[in-house]
Design an enzyme around this catalytic site. Structure first.
Site, mmCIF file in Angstrom:
data_model
loop_
_atom_site.group_PDB
_atom_site.id
_atom_site.type_symbol
_atom_site.label_atom_id
_atom_site.label_comp_id
_atom_site.label_asym_id
_atom_site.label_seq_id
_atom_site.Cartn_x
_atom_site.Cartn_y
_atom_site.Cartn_z
ATOM 1 N N ARG A 147 0.812 -1.234 0.000
ATOM 2 C CA ARG A 147 0.000 0.000 0.000
ATOM 3 C C ARG A 147 0.841 1.277 0.000
ATOM 4 O O ARG A 147 0.377 2.337 0.386
ATOM 5 C CB ARG A 147 -0.976 0.031 1.165
ATOM 6 C CG ARG A 147 -1.979 -1.093 1.132
ATOM 7 C CD ARG A 147 -3.212 -0.764 1.941
ATOM 8 N NE ARG A 147 -4.110 -1.893 1.915
ATOM 9 C CZ ARG A 147 -4.101 -2.862 2.831
ATOM 10 N NH1 ARG A 147 -3.251 -2.807 3.833
ATOM 11 N NH2 ARG A 147 -4.935 -3.856 2.745
ATOM 12 N N LYS A 162 3.095 11.644 -10.314
ATOM 13 C CA LYS A 162 2.271 10.804 -11.195
ATOM 14 C C LYS A 162 3.054 9.531 -11.479
ATOM 15 O O LYS A 162 4.197 9.600 -11.947
ATOM 16 C CB LYS A 162 1.976 11.519 -12.512
ATOM 17 C CG LYS A 162 0.842 12.515 -12.424
ATOM 18 C CD LYS A 162 0.474 13.018 -13.815
ATOM 19 C CE LYS A 162 -0.631 14.036 -13.758
ATOM 20 N NZ LYS A 162 -0.917 14.611 -15.090
ATOM 21 N N GLU A 193 9.539 19.253 -23.728
ATOM 22 C CA GLU A 193 8.832 19.581 -22.477
ATOM 23 C C GLU A 193 9.302 20.938 -21.945
ATOM 24 O O GLU A 193 8.558 21.653 -21.283
ATOM 25 C CB GLU A 193 9.053 18.493 -21.418
ATOM 26 C CG GLU A 193 8.570 17.099 -21.812
ATOM 27 C CD GLU A 193 7.048 16.934 -21.871
ATOM 28 O OE1 GLU A 193 6.307 17.901 -21.579
ATOM 29 O OE2 GLU A 193 6.609 15.820 -22.230
ATOM 30 N N LYS A 234 7.518 23.418 -12.999
ATOM 31 C CA LYS A 234 6.701 22.220 -12.716
ATOM 32 C C LYS A 234 6.328 22.162 -11.227
ATOM 33 O O LYS A 234 5.175 21.872 -10.876
ATOM 34 C CB LYS A 234 7.474 20.971 -13.140
ATOM 35 C CG LYS A 234 6.768 19.663 -12.822
ATOM 36 C CD LYS A 234 5.924 19.131 -13.942
ATOM 37 C CE LYS A 234 4.998 18.012 -13.500
ATOM 38 N NZ LYS A 234 5.292 16.740 -14.080
ATOM 39 N N GLU A 257 -4.400 17.420 -10.166
ATOM 40 C CA GLU A 257 -4.907 17.842 -11.478
ATOM 41 C C GLU A 257 -6.426 18.095 -11.469
ATOM 42 O O GLU A 257 -7.168 17.618 -12.326
ATOM 43 C CB GLU A 257 -4.537 16.807 -12.554
ATOM 44 C CG GLU A 257 -4.580 17.415 -13.957
ATOM 45 C CD GLU A 257 -4.013 16.501 -15.028
ATOM 46 O OE1 GLU A 257 -2.844 16.093 -14.889
ATOM 47 O OE2 GLU A 257 -4.729 16.232 -16.000
ATOM 48 N N ARG A 313 -3.110 22.067 -12.978
ATOM 49 C CA ARG A 313 -2.087 21.125 -13.464
ATOM 50 C C ARG A 313 -2.373 20.642 -14.890
ATOM 51 O O ARG A 313 -1.453 20.253 -15.612
ATOM 52 C CB ARG A 313 -1.966 19.930 -12.506
ATOM 53 C CG ARG A 313 -0.826 19.002 -12.879
ATOM 54 C CD ARG A 313 -0.467 18.038 -11.760
ATOM 55 N NE ARG A 313 0.575 17.132 -12.180
ATOM 56 C CZ ARG A 313 1.216 16.289 -11.381
ATOM 57 N NH1 ARG A 313 0.897 16.234 -10.102
ATOM 58 N NH2 ARG A 313 2.154 15.494 -11.839
ATOM 59 N N ASN A 358 -0.710 19.562 -19.867
ATOM 60 C CA ASN A 358 -1.082 18.665 -20.966
ATOM 61 C C ASN A 358 -1.081 19.377 -22.323
ATOM 62 O O ASN A 358 -1.472 18.784 -23.333
ATOM 63 C CB ASN A 358 -2.467 18.062 -20.702
ATOM 64 C CG ASN A 358 -2.461 17.165 -19.486
ATOM 65 O OD1 ASN A 358 -1.463 16.494 -19.215
ATOM 66 N ND2 ASN A 358 -3.538 17.172 -18.716
ATOM 67 N N HIS A 393 -0.223 17.649 -25.507
ATOM 68 C CA HIS A 393 -0.254 16.210 -25.185
ATOM 69 C C HIS A 393 -1.515 15.487 -25.669
ATOM 70 O O HIS A 393 -1.504 14.265 -25.732
ATOM 71 C CB HIS A 393 -0.100 15.998 -23.679
ATOM 72 C CG HIS A 393 1.330 16.108 -23.216
ATOM 73 N ND1 HIS A 393 2.062 17.274 -23.351
ATOM 74 C CD2 HIS A 393 2.173 15.205 -22.645
ATOM 75 C CE1 HIS A 393 3.287 17.073 -22.865
ATOM 76 N NE2 HIS A 393 3.374 15.834 -22.430
ATOM 77 N N HIS A 443 -0.108 12.446 -27.339
ATOM 78 C CA HIS A 443 -0.306 11.066 -26.849
ATOM 79 C C HIS A 443 -0.947 10.196 -27.926
ATOM 80 O O HIS A 443 -0.599 9.018 -28.067
ATOM 81 C CB HIS A 443 -1.200 11.058 -25.609
ATOM 82 C CG HIS A 443 -0.445 11.297 -24.330
ATOM 83 N ND1 HIS A 443 -1.060 11.645 -23.155
ATOM 84 C CD2 HIS A 443 0.874 11.215 -24.037
ATOM 85 C CE1 HIS A 443 -0.149 11.781 -22.188
ATOM 86 N NE2 HIS A 443 1.030 11.529 -22.705
ATOM 87 N N HIS A 495 8.517 10.238 -26.844
ATOM 88 C CA HIS A 495 7.402 11.014 -26.274
ATOM 89 C C HIS A 495 7.548 12.499 -26.635
ATOM 90 O O HIS A 495 6.607 13.135 -27.108
ATOM 91 C CB HIS A 495 7.381 10.827 -24.752
ATOM 92 C CG HIS A 495 6.387 11.690 -24.051
ATOM 93 N ND1 HIS A 495 5.027 11.488 -24.141
ATOM 94 C CD2 HIS A 495 6.546 12.803 -23.270
ATOM 95 C CE1 HIS A 495 4.400 12.420 -23.437
ATOM 96 N NE2 HIS A 495 5.295 13.229 -22.901
HETATM 97 N N1 GLY Z 1 3.459 15.494 -17.092
HETATM 98 C C1 GLY Z 1 2.303 16.207 -16.718
HETATM 99 C C2 GLY Z 1 2.064 16.200 -15.245
HETATM 100 O O1 GLY Z 1 2.896 15.766 -14.475
HETATM 101 O O2 GLY Z 1 1.036 16.633 -14.811
#
Ligand code: GLY
Length: 375
Positions: free
Chosen positions: A134, A156, A198, A240, A250, A254, A258, A261, A265, A277
């Protein structure tokens, strides 16, 4: 003394530092000692079988070149788990194999996991850390520019599903991010450039002066001059970190990360991960900027400025092969940003002025994809 920069990420109850610079790996021992002290103070049972209580989840190609250097900065005898390089390892089957190895080593709750490699190592290793017993503590030690300035920050973690990228995952903040720029010098030029997509993204959505700095320093950035590399990474991490601090899960802000993206993606999946990427993000930025221009949101000159910097960094602005537009639209719909069937995009109204839009029609996507079609 080689200069190091420390960028804090302040989150309630789970704040941590990002340490950047040549030799930043030397900060690992201190971080592990603090963690061990905290674990002992909490009087949790401490019977980790890996002698040091440290588990490294490493990309096997990175391990071949850099593991010995990493180990020299760590307590003796960590458990080292390797996985094959490449996006295919970001899967539940790799996760299952890593669980088996953790179980065989009787890895307990006090273990600290270190992810070592690019975005795949961080996402995969972070997900294992988020779910083993956990959740155990972990440290991100990224070795690619993309992972250093984006994927390793913000908690993430996750793996891909056949239906789309990153569909399975968890938010789990690391206890530290150690970006040792020594590891970035062996990165192939193409992978380094991919990370720069990025960086262009961060500047475009948050900081026009940073975009100008990247334009004027482009040659030095591509040469990976130490001081410029440090400044590049630190400024990206600041951007960031500040976004993550304001919106860890998010719920709103946040999502601006994207930008580029939604289409990026989709292309990454349809091209079966043949493009990096960051290369797909570059194509996504160009296509999504065109969408903003056609909606009357963005000045064409700004879109041109961004495309010019992507080209200067050696990033693609045209697809390598033709794709069926319907497939791209379908993939955009499969993206986890899609809500209620609406296609979600982050578009620019100008530099450092992003907005989220949820009413993009398939016809608009159709129109803008022609601008990135192969010549
Ligand atoms: N790579 C986008 C984020 O971490 O929200």
């Amino acid at each position: 003394m080689r200069p190091l920069r420390t960028i804090p990420v302040a989150l309630p109850g789970r704040s941590y530092d990002i340490v950047v610079g040549q030799g930043a790996r030397d900060a690992l021992a201190g971080l592990l000692a603090v963690r061990r002290f905290e674990a002992q103070s909490a009087q949790t049972p401490s019977a980790a079988v890996a002698a040091s209580g440290v588990v490294i989840v490493a990309d096997e190609r990175v391990a071949e070149i850099h593991l010995a250097t990493l180990l020299s900065a760590l307590p003796p005898s960590p458990l080292v788990l390797r996985f094959p390089s490449g996006e295919a390892s970001k899967s539940l089957s790799t996760v299952a194999r890593l669980y088996d190895e953790l179980a065989a080593a009787r890895t307990d709750r006090d273990a600290v996991l270190i992810t070592f490699g690019g975005g795949v190592a961080g996402d995969l290793g972070g997900f294992v850390a988020a779910t083993w017993m956990r959740g155990i503590a972990y440290i991100q030690a990224p070795t690619t520019l993309e992972a250093a300035i984006d994927a390793s920050i913000g908690g993430k973690t996750g793996v891909n599903h056949a239906a789309a990228k990153n569909l399975i995952g968890a938010f789990h903040q690391p206890i530290g991010v150690i970006i040792d720029t020594d590891f970035l010098h062996t990165l192939p030029a193409r992978d380094f450039a991919a990370g720069l997509a990025e960086s262009v993204k961060h500047a475009a959505i948050r900081d026009a002066s940073f975009l100008e700095w990247q334009r004027t320093q482009a040659g030095q950035i591509l040469d990976r001059a130490d001081d410029v590399l440090l400044e590049l990474i630190a400024r990206n991490c600041e951007i960031k970190a500040r976004v993550v601090e304001q919106d860890e899960r998010e719920a709103g802000l946040r999502a601006i990360l994207n930008y580029g993206h939604t289409i990026g993606h989709a292309l990454e999946h349809l091209l079966e991960y043949e493009l990096r990427h960051g290369e797909c993000v570059s194509l996504g930025i160009v296509a999504e900027n065109e969408l903003a221009v056609r909606r009357g949101l963005l000045d064409r000159a700004v879109a041109g400025q961004l495309a010019g910097l992507l080209v200067r960094f050696g990033l693609p602005t045209r697809l390598p092969c033709a794709l069926r537009i319907e497939d791209v639209i379908d993939r955009c719909r499969a993206d986890k940003k899609t809500r209620g069937g609406m296609l979600n995009f982050v578009l620019l109204r100008g530099l450092a002025d992003p907005i989220r839009v949820a009413d993009v029609s398939p016809a608009e996507i159709h129109a803008v994809l022609s601008t990135i079609a192969p010549r």
